[in-house]
Design an enzyme around this catalytic site. Sequence first.
Site, short mmCIF file in Angstrom:
data_model
loop_
_atom_site.label_atom_id
_atom_site.label_comp_id
_atom_site.label_asym_id
_atom_site.label_seq_id
_atom_site.Cartn_x
_atom_site.Cartn_y
_atom_site.Cartn_z
N VAL A 68 0.63 -0.74 0.30
CA VAL A 68 0.27 0.07 0.21
C VAL A 68 0.90 1.26 0.19
O VAL A 68 0.11 2.43 -0.61
CB VAL A 68 -1.09 -0.09 1.23
CG1 VAL A 68 -0.33 -0.05 2.64
CG2 VAL A 68 -1.98 1.01 1.33
N TYR A 160 4.70 3.99 15.21
CA TYR A 160 2.76 4.17 15.56
C TYR A 160 2.00 5.07 16.18
O TYR A 160 1.13 5.49 15.44
CB TYR A 160 2.68 2.82 16.11
CG TYR A 160 0.87 2.33 15.54
CD1 TYR A 160 0.70 2.06 14.86
CD2 TYR A 160 0.49 1.73 16.96
CE1 TYR A 160 -0.73 1.37 14.30
CE2 TYR A 160 -1.11 1.99 17.33
CZ TYR A 160 -1.70 1.36 15.51
OH TYR A 160 -2.74 0.59 15.78
C1 BGC Z 1 -3.07 -1.67 18.11
C2 BGC Z 1 -3.48 -2.60 19.37
C3 BGC Z 1 -3.82 -2.60 20.72
C4 BGC Z 1 -4.52 -1.15 21.37
C5 BGC Z 1 -4.72 -0.74 22.35
C6 BGC Z 1 -3.65 -0.37 18.93
O1 BGC Z 1 -4.16 0.72 17.78
O2 BGC Z 1 -3.63 -1.57 16.95
O3 BGC Z 1 -2.55 -3.10 19.52
O4 BGC Z 1 -3.82 -3.52 21.65
O5 BGC Z 1 -4.47 0.26 20.29
O6 BGC Z 1 -3.65 0.16 22.83
#
Ligand code: BGC
Length: 262
Positions: A68, A160
């Site tokens: 992607v 992330y």
């Molecule tokens: C993540 C999960 C995590 C959750 C809560 C999500 O955005 O992908 O791995 O368990 O957030 O922390």
Amino acid sequence: MIPIDLKGRRALITGGDSGLGAATAKSLAQAGADIAVVYRDGPENAEKVAAAATAFGGRTAIVRLADVADRNQVTALFQWMDREFGGIDILVNNAGMDGARALCAEGDPTAWRRVLEVDLFGAYYCAREAVGRMGRQKRGVVVNTTSVHEFIPWAGYSAYTSAKAGLSMFSKTLAQEVAGQGVRVVAVAPGAIKTPINANVWDDPKGLADLDAKIPMNRVGEPDEIGHVIAFLCSDLAGYMTGVTVAVDGGMLLYPDFRHGG
Ligand code: BGC
């Protein structure tokens, strides 16, 4: 009864072969939409999702997208969508990755970049293809899957959290750009949902207990609980909503530690 009616709406879901993407594909199909399931690895799961979606009466198709984060592949994906369905009404940017846990000072910059490329650039590449088409037809909805981690810092996952916070502001800015063209852009921020992305945590009793303690509702969510909300957001029932993030998290954003004391 107020039905969620997506009959005739053509939806494309990245990462539609598993987890939240698969649940979303099912929910949209249940509401009558035509479904394009975009998958990366092996067609088996995508075929299963498409078969389940077909049972609800709409058209379905599956298509492989190896990466992607590759602009040319994304361009080709939307050309495929034009050929297969004659256009697009709903884009669900669902494909994403957490990345391996690594503290900032110790992590590998290449791995950090990759998370940004998939979670943020990938969604951006798809959205720019989609909103051009949607603007011309004066109709469409883009759903960007963020996370509670667009709000909550998460040690070891700075790529992330940065990608998801970036995706949130991208959603708002894009919403502002296209609101006058009949196109809505919303973000959905799931909390901890039972999907393969975090199976290593909920599969382990200690990990699960720790996770549950972070959730006022005291349980991990089910993928359908995200799919249902996305189906609503894509429908005309949500026709006046744009540029917002809808959290679906069992209360994870409510600072559960403050239930006591403070
Ligand atoms: C993540 C999960 C995590 C959750 C809560 C999500 O955005 O992908 O791995 O368990 O957030 O922390």
